[in-house]
Motif scaffolding. Structure first.
Motif, PDB file in Angstrom:
ATOM      1  N   VAL A  36       0.941  -1.165   0.011  1.00  0.00           N
ATOM      2  CA  VAL A  36       0.126   0.049   0.012  1.00  0.00           C
ATOM      3  C   VAL A  36       0.680   1.311  -0.070  1.00  0.00           C
ATOM      4  O   VAL A  36       0.768   2.265  -0.857  1.00  0.00           O
ATOM      5  CB  VAL A  36      -1.026   0.049   1.175  1.00  0.00           C
ATOM      6  N   LEU A  37       1.926   1.200   0.745  1.00  0.00           N
ATOM      7  CA  LEU A  37       2.714   2.460   0.983  1.00  0.00           C
ATOM      8  C   LEU A  37       3.556   2.790  -0.181  1.00  0.00           C
ATOM      9  O   LEU A  37       3.565   3.875  -0.752  1.00  0.00           O
ATOM     10  CB  LEU A  37       3.765   2.261   2.146  1.00  0.00           C
ATOM     11  N   PRO A 283      -8.174  -4.213   3.066  1.00  0.00           N
ATOM     12  CA  PRO A 283      -8.470  -5.186   2.143  1.00  0.00           C
ATOM     13  C   PRO A 283      -9.766  -5.609   1.664  1.00  0.00           C
ATOM     14  O   PRO A 283     -10.335  -5.519   2.304  1.00  0.00           O
ATOM     15  CB  PRO A 283      -7.830  -6.550   2.971  1.00  0.00           C
ATOM     16  N   GLY A 284      -9.764  -5.392   0.294  1.00  0.00           N
ATOM     17  CA  GLY A 284     -10.937  -5.878  -0.228  1.00  0.00           C
ATOM     18  C   GLY A 284     -11.218  -7.332  -0.338  1.00  0.00           C
ATOM     19  O   GLY A 284     -10.262  -8.080   0.125  1.00  0.00           O
ATOM     20  N   PRO A 285     -12.237  -7.974  -0.845  1.00  0.00           N
ATOM     21  CA  PRO A 285     -12.354  -9.372  -1.181  1.00  0.00           C
ATOM     22  C   PRO A 285     -11.390 -10.391  -1.629  1.00  0.00           C
ATOM     23  O   PRO A 285     -11.010 -11.159  -1.113  1.00  0.00           O
ATOM     24  CB  PRO A 285     -13.589  -9.533  -1.929  1.00  0.00           C
ATOM     25  N   GLU A 286     -10.728  -9.593  -2.760  1.00  0.00           N
ATOM     26  CA  GLU A 286      -9.656 -10.235  -3.581  1.00  0.00           C
ATOM     27  C   GLU A 286      -8.461 -10.134  -2.429  1.00  0.00           C
ATOM     28  O   GLU A 286      -7.699 -11.449  -2.334  1.00  0.00           O
ATOM     29  CB  GLU A 286      -9.418  -9.611  -4.809  1.00  0.00           C
ATOM     30  N   LEU A 310      -1.998  -3.196  -5.779  1.00  0.00           N
ATOM     31  CA  LEU A 310      -2.932  -2.652  -6.808  1.00  0.00           C
ATOM     32  C   LEU A 310      -4.359  -2.103  -6.250  1.00  0.00           C
ATOM     33  O   LEU A 310      -4.826  -1.112  -6.932  1.00  0.00           O
ATOM     34  CB  LEU A 310      -3.491  -4.187  -7.444  1.00  0.00           C
ATOM     35  N   GLU A 311      -4.926  -2.551  -5.098  1.00  0.00           N
ATOM     36  CA  GLU A 311      -5.981  -1.847  -4.619  1.00  0.00           C
ATOM     37  C   GLU A 311      -5.752  -0.590  -4.191  1.00  0.00           C
ATOM     38  O   GLU A 311      -6.626   0.523  -4.180  1.00  0.00           O
ATOM     39  CB  GLU A 311      -6.250  -2.558  -3.265  1.00  0.00           C
TER      40      GLU A 311
END
Length: 318
Positions: A36-37, A283-286, A310-311
């Motif tokens: 993320v960072l 975090p999303g579902p993936e 990616l998210e």
């Protein structure tokens, strides 16, 4: 996924003055943080090392300490991969070697359960908190994290980082959160080891006469540990990276955990001053599927880094 609220207020250098909150999440969570960072820096140009305040809990305390020690986001990715990810700068070699040491699995918690101690029961009555009793169910762990983290002290020159860093822990005797900073009298390595000391897995750290354990026992985020009224390190925005929130435990078998985390996080976000923008990375579902439920797993690091990258990239480019 990421959510943004409010309008942007910029600091004097046209960059936001960010209060960066880095949450708990074990080995997998640290990898998610790195992804993320790195994505934030890649897509927005904001270097997370420039955050005005950093609050770290458990895995997030290690990531926050590394940022304050001058470790760049791309270097965090290489460390999180544990294979070096190619050539690491020389000053990170010792930390990389430390990351290769095998540590207990979270499933070893099942073998660490014991009957609660008399002292813990007395402390529960005395402090009117269930935490001393609950924490005493875990046997005293022998694995000490601090020796693996002493390189942090060298990276910061033996002193606590001058820029604002708070490390969240919990007192095992009364279950109350203890937020450590440069005034706590602890070495950075010891503070981080305390914040990461999952009961039953890692040895508590004795700091200021207290036995301190994983800050995630209190909250996996601790957003409210930010100093919103600070005049020395004022913030305009709050950015939260929370590997254990979002969809991580949104499954039938762990839904109670998810609901507790979600309630706590939203309670803490309610403490943010009205009108201050909040950006939340969870975090999303993936990503949740990639990360799995064993957050101490070494095998999912690379996938967690990519998922986080990616998210966060998709969210910041909106």
């Amino acid at each position: 996924m990421a959510a943004t609220a409010g309008s942007h207020t910029r600091g004097t250098d046209a960059q936001p003055r960010v209060g960066l909150v880095l949450g708990a999440g074990g080995t997998v969570g640290a990898a998610y943080h790195a992804g993320v960072l790195f994505s934030i820096e890649h897509h927005t140009g904001f270097d997370p090392r420039r955050a005005t305040q950093i609050v770290g809990t458990s895995a997030g305390s290690l990531v926050g300490a590394l940022l304050r020690a001058g470790v760049a986001a791309d270097e965090l990715v290489r460390l999180a991969r544990r294979d070096g990810g190619g050539r690491l700068p020389e000053h990170l070699h010792d930390l990389h070697r430390a990351s290769l040491v095998d540590v207990p699995s979270v499933f070893e918690l099942m073998w660490s359960v014991r009957l609660p101690t008399v002292t813990a029961v007395a402390n529960t009555v005395r402090h009117r908190s269930a935490w001393p009793w609950l924490l005493s169910w875990s046997r005293g762990a022998r694995f000490d994290l601090q020796p693996l983290l002493t390189e942090l002290d060298r990276l910061v020159g033996g002193e606590w980082p001058e820029t604002d860093l708070k490390v969240c822990t919990v007192s095992a005797s009364d279950g109350v959160r203890q937020v450590l900073d440069g005034r706590s009298g602890a070495a950075l390595s010891q503070a981080v080891a305390a914040s990461c000391a999952v009961p039953g897995l890692f040895r508590p750290q004795r700091i200021g006469g207290r036995s301190l354990v994983d800050g995630g026992v209190w909250s996996v985020t601790n957003v409210d540990a930010l100093d919103f009224a600070s005049t020395t390190a004022p913030i305009d925005e709050v950015w939260v990276v929370a590997p254990m929130a979002g969809a991580t435990f949104r499954k039938r078998s762990t839904n109670l955990v998810h609901r507790h985390i979600d309630r706590r996080l939203h309670h803490e976000l309610g403490r943010v001053p009205v009108g201050m923008p909040v950006r939340l990375f969870t975090p999303g579902p993936e990503s949740s599927e990639v990360m799995g439920l064993d957050l101490m797993s070494d095998e999912r690091a690379s996938d967690a880094i990519l998922a986080g990258f990616l998210e966060a990239g998709s969210a910041t480019s909106r």
